[in-house]
Enzyme design. Sequence first.
Site, PDB file in Angstrom:
ATOM      1  N   HIS A  38       0.992  -1.140   0.011  1.00 50.08           N
ATOM      2  CA  HIS A  38       0.003  -0.012   0.072  1.00 50.08           C
ATOM      3  C   HIS A  38       0.814   1.219  -0.232  1.00 50.08           C
ATOM      4  CE1 HIS A  38      -3.632  -2.209   1.562  1.00 50.08           C
ATOM      5  NE2 HIS A  38      -2.623  -2.983   2.265  1.00 50.08           N
ATOM      6  N   GLU A 120       2.342  -0.933   4.496  1.00 46.29           N
ATOM      7  CA  GLU A 120       2.167   0.402   4.042  1.00 46.29           C
ATOM      8  C   GLU A 120       3.329   1.103   3.868  1.00 46.29           C
ATOM      9  OE1 GLU A 120      -0.893   2.057   3.300  1.00 46.29           O
ATOM     10  OE2 GLU A 120      -2.319   1.054   4.478  1.00 46.29           O
ATOM     11  N   HIS A 159      -2.068  -2.649  -3.612  1.00 48.73           N
ATOM     12  CA  HIS A 159      -3.752  -2.471  -3.281  1.00 48.73           C
ATOM     13  C   HIS A 159      -4.717  -2.296  -4.476  1.00 48.73           C
ATOM     14  CE1 HIS A 159      -6.674  -0.251  -0.050  1.00 48.73           C
ATOM     15  NE2 HIS A 159      -7.009  -1.830  -0.441  1.00 48.73           N
ATOM     16  N   ASP A 169      -3.395   2.819  -4.704  1.00 44.08           N
ATOM     17  CA  ASP A 169      -2.077   2.684  -4.281  1.00 44.08           C
ATOM     18  C   ASP A 169      -1.424   1.254  -4.550  1.00 44.08           C
ATOM     19  OD1 ASP A 169      -4.285   2.003  -2.563  1.00 44.08           O
ATOM     20  OD2 ASP A 169      -2.522   1.458  -1.058  1.00 44.08           O
TER      21      ASP A 169
END
Length: 188
Positions: A38, A120, A159, A169
């Site tokens: 992400h 992330e 993602h 993303d």
Amino acid sequence: MSVKLDDKAQWLTNVRRVASLNFDDRPQGVEISLLVIHGISLPPGEFGSSCIEQLFCNALDPGAHPYFGEISELKVSAHLLIDRDGEIIQFVPFHKRAWHAGQSEFNGRENCNDFSIGIELEGADNVDYESAQYETLAQVIKELQRAWPQLTSENIRGHCHISPGRKTDPGPAFDWDRLDTMLDVFPP
């Protein structure tokens, strides 16, 4: 930085741990077989604040930025955040289900949170990610592949790939070829 997985505790060693409440148990018998990358920045397009951490810990002040009023009630998390300097924060142990993918599908299977690890990267779709982030990400992936060999390159997705039309993303600024090359360089 050298990252190692504590197989028993399911946390990486030598990383900062910030426990999120936004997780639950994976469904019985479901094994980890997908890694989702992400991109996130809070406020959007800004880096270096503690706002992502606050979001994942249900502590984001809705009055601190106009956008935060829209998202402060979300209950979301990821297993890891890699900041712009390549530093890692782990929010959820890997054997638990982090809430990062939302409505998603991969290889005919829905609810990707059930069988994935979410990482992330502090970034934005159209802002180049930092070399330190790629280096850390590649090391983390290699360590996770040691524990879960099914996390092959075919099972590492953005993602955007598991929620097309809904999510973009890590965006076009993420260099997938660079990551693939780095994964070839790091030993298993």
